[in-house]
Design an enzyme around this catalytic site. Structure first.
Site, mmCIF file in Angstrom:
data_model
loop_
_atom_site.group_PDB
_atom_site.id
_atom_site.type_symbol
_atom_site.label_atom_id
_atom_site.label_comp_id
_atom_site.label_asym_id
_atom_site.label_seq_id
_atom_site.Cartn_x
_atom_site.Cartn_y
_atom_site.Cartn_z
ATOM 1 N N SER A 250 1.046 -1.033 0.473
ATOM 2 C CA SER A 250 -0.039 0.097 0.013
ATOM 3 C C SER A 250 0.941 1.629 0.354
ATOM 4 O O SER A 250 0.151 2.400 -0.206
ATOM 5 C CB SER A 250 -0.542 0.244 1.134
ATOM 6 O OG SER A 250 -0.369 -0.318 2.363
ATOM 7 N N LYS A 295 -5.794 4.471 8.287
ATOM 8 C CA LYS A 295 -4.985 5.412 7.755
ATOM 9 C C LYS A 295 -5.217 6.150 7.812
ATOM 10 O O LYS A 295 -4.546 7.504 8.372
ATOM 11 C CB LYS A 295 -4.734 4.559 6.588
ATOM 12 C CG LYS A 295 -3.615 2.966 6.241
ATOM 13 C CD LYS A 295 -3.599 2.127 4.687
ATOM 14 C CE LYS A 295 -2.563 1.315 4.844
ATOM 15 N NZ LYS A 295 -2.229 1.016 3.748
#
EC number: 3.4.21.53
Length: 357
Positions: A250, A295
């Protein structure tokens, strides 16, 4: 009352002692791809400017998860379900039953390594800098005809004299043979490739390797040599990403943007605090990731004001945006670079938005 009290005590003991098949995800640390980590630049590019910045940030974000051996109890699971900054998920979501913890760790490490390679390619292509692709031996199956003759990292130039340009070309050329027939590979050995890359040169020095094909174990009768072909690249200069203890794919987008910043004059961020996430492929397409809610919280807590969000994650992220954080939808590295330009110039009204629809 005594019976009720004893029942309550029994339930509390059961809640603490009985494990439940769940794991917990929470916001993890963020890392500035333009800065330092443990005393060294996260991005190290030979012959290019150091990682000193004008105060801007391009932070990659992470998710902290409970360990594979850790077993939550019922009280912890309920607390996690009620907590705003944590997410409780089935244990098998993070640690599939068909994989050992070591296999999960190995997969995360491989995905992280691949994300770094793709980030380098995407960044250099965005800057119109030369990147040379090579078809390589990605892996050799144990006990296969190619074992001991071909090695992971060898560059495959041709098969039976026919030039190889894509990984699929290798299988097509090998399967033209019948099992038991010989096939000739022209390769540059992996050790010569590594030496050339250190010098910033194209790998040279081809060797001819002849292999007797075998019959595939499954499916119709077809010839195989037992390798998996892949792609590797030669860059015009050395790019190293120094960040340990992080896994998964990611961080690709933020690594790519950090490389673009380091190879470009000025500062991509204009001194702004920007975070983000997203996989990236060699063509610069940004893909979705897991744990987007964690996140965005981690980015806000670190001080970010803008968050570059993969298009496919936008709807989920927009349902609960942390206060003070602005989501910016991106689908390619070019989208991200255009968004950074708008942020740099203060033209934020035109930034692509994430919506719940």
């Amino acid at each position: 009352m005594l019976a009720s009290l004893l029942m309550l005590i029994a339930l509390l003991c059961a809640g603490v002692l009985i494990p439940v098949p769940y794991a917990e995800m929470s916001p993890g640390p963020t890392y500035n791809t333009l800065g330092e980590h443990n005393g060294e630049c996260v991005l190290q590019i030979s012959g290019r400017k150091s990682c000193e910045t004008t105060g801007g940030h391009l932070n990659m974000t992470t998710v902290r998860v409970t360990g594979s051996e850790y077993r939550m109890n019922l009280v912890e699971a309920v607390y996690g379900w009620l907590a705003h900054d944590d997410v409780v998920v089935p244990h098998s979501t993070l640690y599939p039953d068909d994989k050992t913890p070591d296999q999960v760790d190995q997969q995360n490490a491989e995905e992280f390594t691949q994300s770094q390679a793709s980030a380098k390619v995407a960044a250099l292509r965005a800057l119109k800098k030369p990147v040379t692709a090579h078809v390589i031996v990605g892996a050799v199956q144990k006990g296969a005809p190619a074992q001991g003759k071909l090695h992971a990292g060898d560059v495959i130039k041709s098969v039976d004299g026919t030039a190889v340009r894509e990984p699929d070309d290798v299988a097509k050329l090998v399967t033209k043979h019948k099992p038991g027939q010989k096939v000739a590979f022209s390769v540059v050995p992996a050790k010569d490739v590594a030496a050339a890359e250190k010098r910033g040169k194209q790998p040279t020095g081809e060797e001819r390797v002849t292999i007797t094909t075998a019959k595939a174990d499954q499916g119709p009768s077809r010839a195989i040599v037992g390798i998996q072909a892949g792609v590797d690249y030669t860059f015009p200069f050395r790019i190293d990403i120094k960040l340990a203890d992080v896994g998964g794919p990611s961080a690709g987008l933020m690594f790519a943007l950090g490389i673009v910043d380091r190879l470009s004059p000025g500062d991509l961020t204009g001194g702004k605090y920007i975070a983000g996430t997203g996989t990236i492929d060699d063509k610069g397409t940004v893909g979705p990731i897991g744990g987007i809610e964690m996140k965005t919280i981690g980015a806000r807590d670190a001080g970010a004001r803008y968050f570059l969000t993969p298009k496919e994650n936008c709807a989920a992220a927009a349902k609960d945006v942390p206060g003070g954080l602005r989501l910016v939808k991106v689908h390619t590295i070019d989208d991200a670079l255009k968004a950074l330009e708008k942020i740099r110039k203060g033209d934020t009204a035109g930034l692509p938005k994430c919506t719940t629809g």
